[in-house]
Design a protein around this motif. Structure first.
Motif, PDB file in Angstrom:
ATOM      1  N   PHE A  16     -23.986 -49.731 -19.730  1.00 40.47           N
ATOM      2  CA  PHE A  16     -24.291 -48.420 -20.302  1.00 40.47           C
ATOM      3  C   PHE A  16     -23.752 -48.350 -21.721  1.00 40.47           C
ATOM      4  O   PHE A  16     -22.658 -48.839 -21.993  1.00 40.47           O
ATOM      5  N   LEU A  18     -22.742 -45.357 -24.130  1.00 40.12           N
ATOM      6  CA  LEU A  18     -22.515 -43.916 -24.113  1.00 40.12           C
ATOM      7  C   LEU A  18     -21.798 -43.474 -25.375  1.00 40.12           C
ATOM      8  O   LEU A  18     -20.906 -44.162 -25.862  1.00 40.12           O
ATOM      9  N   GLU A  22     -19.594 -37.880 -25.627  1.00 42.58           N
ATOM     10  CA  GLU A  22     -19.957 -37.543 -24.251  1.00 42.58           C
ATOM     11  C   GLU A  22     -18.905 -37.996 -23.245  1.00 42.58           C
ATOM     12  O   GLU A  22     -18.778 -37.405 -22.179  1.00 42.58           O
ATOM     13  N   LEU A  23     -18.189 -39.060 -23.571  1.00 45.31           N
ATOM     14  CA  LEU A  23     -17.188 -39.626 -22.666  1.00 45.31           C
ATOM     15  C   LEU A  23     -16.030 -40.137 -23.513  1.00 45.31           C
ATOM     16  O   LEU A  23     -16.009 -41.293 -23.922  1.00 45.31           O
ATOM     17  N   PRO A  26     -13.105 -43.326 -21.260  1.00 47.78           N
ATOM     18  CA  PRO A  26     -13.405 -43.957 -19.964  1.00 47.78           C
ATOM     19  C   PRO A  26     -12.372 -45.015 -19.614  1.00 47.78           C
ATOM     20  O   PRO A  26     -11.806 -45.668 -20.495  1.00 47.78           O
ATOM     21  N   GLU A  30     -12.988 -45.692 -12.899  1.00 46.73           N
ATOM     22  CA  GLU A  30     -13.535 -44.343 -12.904  1.00 46.73           C
ATOM     23  C   GLU A  30     -15.015 -44.419 -12.555  1.00 46.73           C
ATOM     24  O   GLU A  30     -15.628 -45.486 -12.644  1.00 46.73           O
ATOM     25  N   GLN A  31     -15.579 -43.290 -12.168  1.00 49.97           N
ATOM     26  CA  GLN A  31     -16.981 -43.260 -11.774  1.00 49.97           C
ATOM     27  C   GLN A  31     -17.832 -42.551 -12.816  1.00 49.97           C
ATOM     28  O   GLN A  31     -17.363 -41.647 -13.499  1.00 49.97           O
ATOM     29  N   ILE A  32     -19.089 -42.992 -12.897  1.00 53.52           N
ATOM     30  CA  ILE A  32     -20.094 -42.352 -13.742  1.00 53.52           C
ATOM     31  C   ILE A  32     -21.197 -41.877 -12.811  1.00 53.52           C
ATOM     32  O   ILE A  32     -21.703 -42.646 -11.993  1.00 53.52           O
ATOM     33  N   LEU A  34     -24.951 -40.622 -12.595  1.00 54.85           N
ATOM     34  CA  LEU A  34     -26.200 -40.621 -13.349  1.00 54.85           C
ATOM     35  C   LEU A  34     -27.305 -40.183 -12.400  1.00 54.85           C
ATOM     36  O   LEU A  34     -27.721 -40.955 -11.526  1.00 54.85           O
ATOM     37  N   THR A  38     -24.162 -43.117  -8.365  1.00 56.36           N
ATOM     38  CA  THR A  38     -22.780 -43.209  -8.825  1.00 56.36           C
ATOM     39  C   THR A  38     -22.463 -44.666  -9.149  1.00 56.36           C
ATOM     40  O   THR A  38     -22.815 -45.565  -8.391  1.00 56.36           O
ATOM     41  N   ILE A  41     -16.867 -48.018 -13.055  1.00 50.51           N
ATOM     42  CA  ILE A  41     -16.610 -48.761 -14.295  1.00 50.51           C
ATOM     43  C   ILE A  41     -15.801 -50.009 -13.974  1.00 50.51           C
ATOM     44  O   ILE A  41     -14.793 -49.945 -13.281  1.00 50.51           O
ATOM     45  N   ALA A  58     -20.686 -51.474 -15.300  1.00 48.02           N
ATOM     46  CA  ALA A  58     -20.413 -50.761 -14.057  1.00 48.02           C
ATOM     47  C   ALA A  58     -21.232 -51.348 -12.923  1.00 48.02           C
ATOM     48  O   ALA A  58     -22.241 -52.001 -13.149  1.00 48.02           O
TER      49      ALA A  58
END
Length: 61
Positions: A16, A18, A22-23, A26, A30-32, A34, A38, A41, A58
């Motif tokens: 990804f 990003l 927005e983030l 990170p 940790e989770q993203i 979308l 899910t 990372i 991820a």
């Protein structure tokens, strides 16, 4: 696909890009979220030269 010694490993990984806006910070494990998917990372996220974009690897969680 990753080479490790004489072995080759295959894993399902997503990459990804990003925006930092927005983030902001990170971290590995940790989770993203979308849509309804899910992702977890993996490893340390990397920033681009201008420090505006994170590149994150991820796996599906």
């Amino acid at each position: 696909m990753t080479t490790f010694g004489a072995a080759r490993l295959v894993s399902e990984t997503m990459r990804f890009d990003l925006r930092v806006s927005e983030l902001p910070a990170p971290r590995p494990d940790e989770q993203i979220l979308l849509g309804e998917e899910t992702f977890l990372i993996q490893g340390e996220p990397l920033r681009d030269r201008e420090r505006l974009i994170w590149t994150i690897e991820a796996t599906p969680a």
